[in-house]
Design a protein around this motif. Structure first.
Motif, PDB file in Angstrom:
ATOM      1  N   UNK A 273       4.043   3.237  -9.438  1.00 40.09           N
ATOM      2  CA  UNK A 273       3.669   1.848  -9.160  1.00 40.09           C
ATOM      3  C   UNK A 273       2.957   1.781  -7.812  1.00 40.09           C
ATOM      4  N   UNK A 274       1.832   1.092  -7.798  1.00 37.26           N
ATOM      5  CA  UNK A 274       1.140   0.816  -6.540  1.00 37.26           C
ATOM      6  C   UNK A 274       1.542  -0.578  -6.079  1.00 37.26           C
ATOM      7  N   UNK A 275       2.116  -0.678  -4.875  1.00 37.25           N
ATOM      8  CA  UNK A 275       2.607  -1.951  -4.362  1.00 37.25           C
ATOM      9  C   UNK A 275       1.465  -2.687  -3.654  1.00 37.25           C
ATOM     10  N   UNK A 276       1.103  -3.838  -4.212  1.00 38.77           N
ATOM     11  CA  UNK A 276       0.012  -4.647  -3.646  1.00 38.77           C
ATOM     12  C   UNK A 276       0.502  -5.616  -2.594  1.00 38.77           C
ATOM     13  N   UNK A 277       1.738  -6.080  -2.727  1.00 36.63           N
ATOM     14  CA  UNK A 277       2.263  -7.075  -1.803  1.00 36.63           C
ATOM     15  C   UNK A 277       3.775  -6.895  -1.707  1.00 36.63           C
ATOM     16  N   UNK A 278       4.304  -6.992  -0.483  1.00 36.00           N
ATOM     17  CA  UNK A 278       5.744  -6.846  -0.291  1.00 36.00           C
ATOM     18  C   UNK A 278       6.138  -7.596   0.976  1.00 36.00           C
TER      19      UNK A 278
ATOM     20  N   UNK B 200      -8.962 -12.877  -4.856  1.00 37.04           N
ATOM     21  CA  UNK B 200      -8.835 -11.489  -4.419  1.00 37.04           C
ATOM     22  C   UNK B 200      -7.803 -11.374  -3.310  1.00 37.04           C
ATOM     23  N   UNK B 201      -6.907 -10.404  -3.453  1.00 39.41           N
ATOM     24  CA  UNK B 201      -5.934 -10.059  -2.418  1.00 39.41           C
ATOM     25  C   UNK B 201      -6.392  -8.774  -1.745  1.00 39.41           C
ATOM     26  N   UNK B 202      -6.564  -8.816  -0.444  1.00 37.80           N
ATOM     27  CA  UNK B 202      -6.924  -7.596   0.288  1.00 37.80           C
ATOM     28  C   UNK B 202      -5.644  -6.845   0.623  1.00 37.80           C
ATOM     29  N   UNK B 203      -5.468  -5.672   0.020  1.00 35.00           N
ATOM     30  CA  UNK B 203      -4.267  -4.865   0.267  1.00 35.00           C
ATOM     31  C   UNK B 203      -4.450  -4.047   1.543  1.00 35.00           C
ATOM     32  N   UNK B 204      -5.593  -3.399   1.660  1.00 34.62           N
ATOM     33  CA  UNK B 204      -6.000  -2.678   2.864  1.00 34.62           C
ATOM     34  C   UNK B 204      -7.484  -2.989   3.066  1.00 34.62           C
TER      35      UNK B 204
ATOM     36  N   UNK C 149      -9.733  -1.115   2.486  1.00 34.96           N
ATOM     37  CA  UNK C 149     -10.470  -0.361   1.472  1.00 34.96           C
ATOM     38  C   UNK C 149     -10.076  -0.684   0.034  1.00 34.96           C
ATOM     39  N   UNK C 150      -8.924  -1.303  -0.171  1.00 34.13           N
ATOM     40  CA  UNK C 150      -8.410  -1.559  -1.521  1.00 34.13           C
ATOM     41  C   UNK C 150      -8.096  -3.039  -1.680  1.00 34.13           C
ATOM     42  N   UNK C 151      -8.572  -3.618  -2.774  1.00 33.07           N
ATOM     43  CA  UNK C 151      -8.326  -5.023  -3.074  1.00 33.07           C
ATOM     44  C   UNK C 151      -7.818  -5.161  -4.506  1.00 33.07           C
ATOM     45  N   UNK C 152      -7.150  -6.293  -4.783  1.00 36.15           N
ATOM     46  CA  UNK C 152      -6.746  -6.613  -6.146  1.00 36.15           C
ATOM     47  C   UNK C 152      -7.291  -7.990  -6.492  1.00 36.15           C
ATOM     48  N   UNK C 153      -8.024  -8.066  -7.596  1.00 35.03           N
ATOM     49  CA  UNK C 153      -8.632  -9.327  -8.021  1.00 35.03           C
ATOM     50  C   UNK C 153      -8.074  -9.740  -9.372  1.00 35.03           C
ATOM     51  N   UNK C 154      -7.774 -11.040  -9.490  1.00 33.17           N
ATOM     52  CA  UNK C 154      -7.232 -11.568 -10.743  1.00 33.17           C
ATOM     53  C   UNK C 154      -8.179 -12.553 -11.415  1.00 33.17           C
TER      54      UNK C 154
ATOM     55  N   UNK D  97       0.821  -1.204   0.000  1.00 34.15           N
ATOM     56  CA  UNK D  97       0.000   0.000   0.000  1.00 34.15           C
ATOM     57  C   UNK D  97       0.861   1.263   0.000  1.00 34.15           C
ATOM     58  N   UNK D  98       1.967   1.201  -0.735  1.00 36.48           N
ATOM     59  CA  UNK D  98       2.804   2.380  -0.977  1.00 36.48           C
ATOM     60  C   UNK D  98       2.898   2.618  -2.482  1.00 36.48           C
TER      61      UNK D  98
END
Length: 203
Positions: free
Chosen positions: A31-36, A112-116, A118-123, A12-13
């Motif tokens: 770049x929005x970082x979804x996972x680190x 779906x990956x929950x980043x925060x 409020x924000x998710x990423x779905x593939x 989330x950076x």
């Protein structure tokens, strides 16, 4: 010992490309970082529209778009990995907003990956199907491909001053025009683009 210090956490950076990063994909990118983590990092470039919009993409998938608010939405070049696959950043789906059909498969989609909160990423394809049916998340950003770093690789690039980092603001993802996102992210650091050349090469 330096090796004993905690690993920097960049989920989330934003990664803001420095002028010295002249890579054809990542130059002048945001770049929005979804996972680190210790395994590496995964992110999406969010300021470089591809030559296709969401309506055209869904037409090609035989899923005519029924969301009027997304008819003009661009699709983005998320990165150089798996450019044939879609990666959808979106606002979280609150349970209260779901239709009966949505409730059948729960509050999130198949992958779906929950980043925060409020924000998710779905593939998974089901999020695109939901948009095509006039439903789905309130705000979305669809990317083709993603950006990936192996273990320690992003940290090395940060040490070489390839990127600036700042905690992400979802409003920049979803409410700011693509061409203005890079500068908007810099402003989170109190910087303007013209200041970057003086920052280059400094620790």
């Amino acid at each position: 010992m330096p090796g004993d210090s905690p690993t920097i956490q960049l989920q989330h950076h934003f990664l803001i490309a420095m002028p010295g990063l002249e890579d054809p994909v990542f130059g002048k990118s945001l770049v929005y970082v979804c996972d680190h983590g210790s395994h590496g990092a995964l992110g999406l470039i969010v300021n470089k529209p591809a030559d296709v919009d969401l309506k055209t993409l869904l037409d090609k998938l035989d899923m005519p778009l029924q969301r009027e608010d997304l008819m003009q939405s661009p699709v983005y070049m998320g990165g150089p990995v798996h450019t044939e696959r879609g990666f959808v950043l979106h606002t979280a789906m609150p349970a209260a907003s779901m239709t009966a059909d949505d409730a059948d498969h729960g509050p999130t989609y198949g992958a779906t990956m929950r980043v925060t909160p409020d924000v998710e990423m779905t593939t998974s394809r089901d999020v695109l199907e939901s948009l095509a049916e006039g439903k789905g998340p309130a705000q979305v950003l669809v990317c083709l491909g993603y950006s990936a770093w192996g273990a320690g690789q992003l940290e090395s690039e940060l040490a070489e001053n390839a990127w600036l980092t700042v905690q992400a603001d979802p409003r920049i993802l979803f409410d700011v025009a693509p061409a203005a996102r890079y500068d908007a992210a810099l402003k989170l650091l109190g910087l303007e683009p013209w200041m970057l050349s003086s920052q280059s090469g400094r620790a």
